[in-house]
Design a protein around this motif. Structure first.
Motif, mmCIF file in Angstrom:
data_model
loop_
_atom_site.group_PDB
_atom_site.id
_atom_site.type_symbol
_atom_site.label_atom_id
_atom_site.label_comp_id
_atom_site.label_asym_id
_atom_site.label_seq_id
_atom_site.Cartn_x
_atom_site.Cartn_y
_atom_site.Cartn_z
ATOM 1 N N ARG A 167 75.082 49.989 35.003
ATOM 2 C CA ARG A 167 75.989 50.693 35.919
ATOM 3 C C ARG A 167 75.786 52.204 35.824
ATOM 4 O O ARG A 167 75.859 52.916 36.834
ATOM 5 N N GLY A 168 75.539 52.681 34.627
ATOM 6 C CA GLY A 168 75.283 54.112 34.444
ATOM 7 C C GLY A 168 74.042 54.561 35.192
ATOM 8 O O GLY A 168 74.049 55.586 35.880
ATOM 9 N N ILE A 169 72.983 53.784 35.098
ATOM 10 C CA ILE A 169 71.741 54.113 35.813
ATOM 11 C C ILE A 169 71.986 54.081 37.320
ATOM 12 O O ILE A 169 71.567 54.999 38.051
ATOM 13 N N ALA A 170 72.671 53.044 37.793
ATOM 14 C CA ALA A 170 72.956 52.934 39.235
ATOM 15 C C ALA A 170 73.765 54.140 39.704
ATOM 16 O O ALA A 170 73.496 54.709 40.775
ATOM 17 N N THR A 202 69.472 68.216 48.076
ATOM 18 C CA THR A 202 68.134 68.741 47.793
ATOM 19 C C THR A 202 67.144 67.628 47.441
ATOM 20 O O THR A 202 65.948 67.876 47.378
ATOM 21 N N PHE A 203 67.651 66.432 47.247
ATOM 22 C CA PHE A 203 66.784 65.292 46.939
ATOM 23 C C PHE A 203 66.323 64.677 48.252
ATOM 24 O O PHE A 203 67.110 64.159 49.032
ATOM 25 N N ASN A 204 65.036 64.740 48.494
ATOM 26 C CA ASN A 204 64.482 64.246 49.750
ATOM 27 C C ASN A 204 63.650 62.994 49.510
ATOM 28 O O ASN A 204 62.695 63.006 48.733
ATOM 29 N N ILE A 205 64.035 61.953 50.205
ATOM 30 C CA ILE A 205 63.304 60.692 50.122
ATOM 31 C C ILE A 205 63.552 59.922 51.413
ATOM 32 O O ILE A 205 64.638 60.009 52.004
ATOM 33 N N ASP A 206 62.527 59.217 51.867
ATOM 34 C CA ASP A 206 62.703 58.369 53.051
ATOM 35 C C ASP A 206 63.652 57.219 52.695
ATOM 36 O O ASP A 206 63.727 56.788 51.551
ATOM 37 N N TYR A 250 68.628 53.045 50.355
ATOM 38 C CA TYR A 250 68.689 53.064 48.889
ATOM 39 C C TYR A 250 70.137 53.217 48.416
ATOM 40 O O TYR A 250 70.563 52.567 47.462
ATOM 41 N N THR A 251 70.890 54.068 49.095
ATOM 42 C CA THR A 251 72.289 54.278 48.727
ATOM 43 C C THR A 251 73.074 52.977 48.864
ATOM 44 O O THR A 251 73.834 52.603 47.967
ATOM 45 N N GLU A 252 72.893 52.281 49.956
ATOM 46 C CA GLU A 252 73.593 51.006 50.170
ATOM 47 C C GLU A 252 73.183 49.972 49.117
ATOM 48 O O GLU A 252 74.025 49.235 48.594
ATOM 49 N N MET A 284 74.532 46.982 44.074
ATOM 50 C CA MET A 284 74.240 46.680 42.671
ATOM 51 C C MET A 284 75.419 47.062 41.779
ATOM 52 O O MET A 284 75.826 46.281 40.912
ATOM 53 N N ASP A 285 75.950 48.263 42.003
ATOM 54 C CA ASP A 285 77.079 48.717 41.187
ATOM 55 C C ASP A 285 78.286 47.801 41.376
ATOM 56 O O ASP A 285 78.957 47.441 40.402
#
Length: 143
Positions: free
Chosen positions: A68-71, A82-86, A91-93, A98-99
């Motif tokens: 859970r901490g990693i998630a 500032t974090f850019n990713i396609d 990924y957020t969903e 998972m959490d």
């Protein structure tokens, strides 16, 4: 009857009383010993069961807490502008699911009494594997 016969009758009577008292004492102490043995055995098994359960529960709790901490760290990263990713939204969903899944587990979900304990363990392994993958993806994208 003679005094000698009276003494024999008294002796036989005394012996019968002594034997009866002896058997009663043996029976009483045998029952008490049995009850004490059962109580001590129950207490020992209860303590051993508690110790084992506590140890297993702690391991499961630590593993779920770590995942859970990693998630949540990765979710925090997803919220960083500032974090850019396609596919940031996907990924957020995925991380939120998972959490949520991890949050709903209890130690009982992993005990032998649980019919789904093996399936739950496999789900945890799958989540762990996927989180490891995401860590690699995210760190490689922002290196």
């Amino acid at each position: 009857m003679s005094d000698w016969e009276d003494d024999l009758d008294d002796l036989a009577y005394d012996r019968a009383i002594a034997d009866r008292d002896w058997y009663r004492l043996q029976d009483t102490h045998g029952v008490i010993g049995y009850k004490e043995g059962v109580a001590e055995g129950k207490e020992k098994l209860l303590q051993e069961g508690f110790d084992l359960g506590y140890s297993e529960g702690a391991k499961i709790g630590m593993e779920i807490g770590k995942l859970r901490g990693i998630a949540n760290i990765l979710l925090t990263l997803m919220n960083d502008e500032t974090f850019n990713i396609d596919s940031k939204q996907e990924y957020t969903e995925e991380l939120l699911k998972m959490d949520e899944s991890l949050r709903n587990y209890t130690v009982n979900d992993f005990t032998n009494e649980s019919n789904s304990s093996t399936a739950n363990s496999e789900t945890i392994k799958t989540i762990k594997f996927r989180l490891d993958e995401l860590l690699i993806i995210f760190t490689s994208k922002n290196s």
